[in-house]
Design a protein around this motif. Structure first.
Motif, short mmCIF file in Angstrom:
data_model
loop_
_atom_site.label_atom_id
_atom_site.label_comp_id
_atom_site.label_asym_id
_atom_site.label_seq_id
_atom_site.Cartn_x
_atom_site.Cartn_y
_atom_site.Cartn_z
N SER A 209 -1.61 4.32 -15.14
CA SER A 209 -0.52 4.45 -14.57
C SER A 209 -0.35 3.52 -13.31
O SER A 209 -1.22 2.70 -12.86
CB SER A 209 -0.62 5.96 -13.98
OG SER A 209 -1.69 5.78 -12.98
N GLY A 210 0.88 3.52 -13.06
CA GLY A 210 1.30 2.81 -11.87
C GLY A 210 0.62 2.92 -10.46
O GLY A 210 0.17 2.05 -9.85
N PRO A 211 0.48 4.16 -10.08
CA PRO A 211 -0.52 4.62 -8.89
C PRO A 211 -1.83 3.99 -9.24
O PRO A 211 -2.44 3.40 -8.19
CB PRO A 211 -0.34 6.01 -8.85
CG PRO A 211 0.83 6.51 -9.33
CD PRO A 211 1.12 5.31 -10.66
N LEU A 212 -2.35 4.07 -10.33
CA LEU A 212 -3.70 3.34 -10.42
C LEU A 212 -3.76 1.92 -10.26
O LEU A 212 -4.59 1.27 -9.68
CB LEU A 212 -4.22 3.79 -11.85
CG LEU A 212 -5.79 3.31 -12.22
CD1 LEU A 212 -6.60 3.49 -11.02
CD2 LEU A 212 -6.41 3.54 -13.49
N LEU A 213 -2.92 1.15 -11.05
CA LEU A 213 -2.71 -0.09 -10.92
C LEU A 213 -2.39 -0.67 -9.63
O LEU A 213 -2.76 -1.67 -9.22
CB LEU A 213 -1.49 -0.62 -11.86
CG LEU A 213 -2.05 -0.81 -13.38
CD1 LEU A 213 -1.01 -1.12 -14.21
CD2 LEU A 213 -3.30 -1.47 -13.80
N ASP A 214 -1.75 0.07 -8.51
CA ASP A 214 -1.39 -0.42 -7.40
C ASP A 214 -2.47 -0.28 -6.52
O ASP A 214 -2.34 -0.94 -5.63
CB ASP A 214 -0.43 1.05 -6.95
CG ASP A 214 0.58 0.36 -5.91
OD1 ASP A 214 0.84 -1.06 -6.01
OD2 ASP A 214 1.19 1.04 -4.92
N ARG A 215 -3.51 0.29 -7.20
CA ARG A 215 -4.79 0.20 -6.23
C ARG A 215 -6.07 -0.86 -6.55
O ARG A 215 -7.01 -0.98 -6.15
CB ARG A 215 -5.68 1.53 -6.23
CG ARG A 215 -4.80 2.71 -5.43
CD ARG A 215 -5.31 4.01 -5.83
NE ARG A 215 -4.69 5.12 -4.91
CZ ARG A 215 -3.54 5.69 -5.12
NH1 ARG A 215 -2.91 5.17 -5.95
NH2 ARG A 215 -3.26 6.26 -4.25
N VAL A 216 -5.31 -1.61 -7.73
CA VAL A 216 -6.20 -2.77 -8.31
C VAL A 216 -5.64 -4.01 -7.50
O VAL A 216 -4.46 -4.35 -7.71
CB VAL A 216 -6.05 -3.02 -9.66
CG1 VAL A 216 -6.88 -3.96 -10.55
CG2 VAL A 216 -6.31 -1.57 -10.25
N ARG B 35 1.82 0.18 -0.37
CA ARG B 35 0.31 0.10 -0.65
C ARG B 35 -0.14 -1.21 -1.18
O ARG B 35 -0.97 -1.99 -0.89
CB ARG B 35 -0.06 1.27 -1.47
CG ARG B 35 -1.71 1.12 -1.84
CD ARG B 35 -1.87 2.13 -2.85
NE ARG B 35 -2.10 3.53 -2.14
CZ ARG B 35 -1.10 4.27 -2.51
NH1 ARG B 35 -0.38 4.01 -3.63
NH2 ARG B 35 -1.24 5.65 -2.00
N GLY B 36 0.79 -1.81 -2.05
CA GLY B 36 0.41 -3.20 -2.58
C GLY B 36 0.47 -4.15 -1.81
O GLY B 36 -0.11 -5.36 -1.91
N ALA B 37 1.64 -4.00 -0.60
CA ALA B 37 1.72 -5.33 0.34
C ALA B 37 0.45 -5.23 1.01
O ALA B 37 0.07 -6.23 1.35
CB ALA B 37 2.91 -4.84 1.05
N ASP B 38 0.05 -4.00 1.42
CA ASP B 38 -1.30 -4.05 2.50
C ASP B 38 -2.39 -4.67 1.41
O ASP B 38 -3.24 -5.29 2.08
CB ASP B 38 -1.61 -2.62 2.47
CG ASP B 38 -0.68 -1.91 3.75
OD1 ASP B 38 0.00 -2.75 4.32
OD2 ASP B 38 -0.73 -0.92 3.88
N ARG B 39 -2.58 -4.24 0.18
CA ARG B 39 -3.68 -4.94 -0.66
C ARG B 39 -3.63 -6.48 -0.64
O ARG B 39 -4.32 -7.29 -0.64
CB ARG B 39 -3.75 -4.16 -1.97
CG ARG B 39 -4.13 -2.74 -1.86
CD ARG B 39 -4.57 -2.02 -3.09
NE ARG B 39 -5.27 -0.88 -2.99
CZ ARG B 39 -6.58 -0.76 -2.83
NH1 ARG B 39 -7.19 -1.91 -3.06
NH2 ARG B 39 -7.06 0.73 -2.59
N ALA B 40 -2.53 -6.89 -0.88
CA ALA B 40 -2.05 -8.30 -0.99
C ALA B 40 -2.50 -9.07 0.39
O ALA B 40 -3.17 -10.11 0.23
CB ALA B 40 -0.51 -8.43 -1.17
N LEU B 41 -2.06 -8.25 1.48
CA LEU B 41 -2.50 -9.05 2.69
C LEU B 41 -4.09 -9.11 2.94
O LEU B 41 -4.62 -10.15 3.33
CB LEU B 41 -1.87 -8.08 3.93
CG LEU B 41 -0.31 -8.30 3.99
CD1 LEU B 41 0.06 -7.37 5.21
CD2 LEU B 41 0.02 -9.98 4.41
N ARG B 42 -4.78 -8.03 2.45
CA ARG B 42 -6.29 -8.11 2.49
C ARG B 42 -6.62 -9.17 1.54
O ARG B 42 -7.69 -9.98 1.93
CB ARG B 42 -6.78 -6.90 2.04
CG ARG B 42 -6.53 -5.52 3.00
CD ARG B 42 -7.37 -4.33 2.55
NE ARG B 42 -6.83 -3.18 3.33
CZ ARG B 42 -5.80 -2.37 2.63
NH1 ARG B 42 -5.69 -2.30 1.45
NH2 ARG B 42 -5.63 -1.09 3.27
#
Length: 203
Positions: free
Chosen positions: A76-83, A165-172
């Motif tokens: 799902s999109g929400p799961l992939l957003d956390r990868v 959420r994706g932006a935050d993960r990209a920054l990390r």
């Protein structure tokens, strides 16, 4: 702990249950008398073929389009957003198997250890030890990067290419790329590279 799964062979319910541990680093079990919380920090590696028949070349696939969509539709999109990182593995040519070896494992280990030490030194005063632990609000406010460095992620947000959420993960990931390069902070190139890893086409 590192978990490696053939993800498209798993049930949707089990996959969706990963969302909270990936986001919050804990498993929560709710019962009548309350909620039990268990720490669950882990590195998750998901692997999937592009379709059920998994031919050596995409051109040889015999799966109907509906089967391909159903196969990867479990992600799902929400799961992939956390990868954080998504990489498409291309077909391996004979030359690649017989070519010269790349960077040695020892060299990679040394570089990664140095990057982790740098992250720990930077965040220890705030109670974090890795880039992955830094909350999104802290990345966007207290430790906000210069406008020039944030250009790629701001563009992606305006275009709807990523979520907050994706932006935050990209920054990390960008901070980690900078640590691996021995730099004090990520620049525009590191942010852009981190965003490339979030390309849905590589999921």
């Amino acid at each position: 702990m590192v978990l490696v799964w053939e993800v498209a062979e798993m049930g949707t319910k089990a996959l969706e249950a990963l969302r909270t541990p990936l986001e919050d680093g804990e498993v929560r079990i709710a019962r009548r008398d309350g909620v039990a919380r268990y720490p669950a920090r882990f590195q998750l590696v998901l692997a999937a073929n592009p379709c059920p028949c998994a031919p050596p070349r995409d051109a040889d696939c015999v799966c109907p389009p509906a089967a391909r969509r159903r196969y990867l539709g479990r992600l799902s999109g929400p799961l992939l957003d956390r990868v954080d990182l998504r990489v498409r593995m291309e077909t391996v040519a004979t030359g690649a198997l017989m070519g010269e070896a790349g960077e040695s494992t020892e060299d990679v280990r040394t570089r990664v250890a140095r990057a982790r030490d740098a992250a720990a030194a930077r965040w220890s005063a705030h109670g974090w030890s890795t880039n992955a632990e830094v909350p999104g609000p802290a990345l966007r406010q207290k430790f906000r990067l210069p406008r020039a460095a944030l250009g790629p992620v701001e563009w992606a947000l305006r275009k709807g290419a990523i979520t907050a959420r994706g932006a935050d993960r990209a920054l990390r990931v960008a901070w980690t790329l900078a640590d691996l390069a021995g730099l004090d902070a990520p620049g525009e190139m590191h942010v852009a590279t981190a965003l490339d890893f979030r390309d849905r086409g590589t999921a």
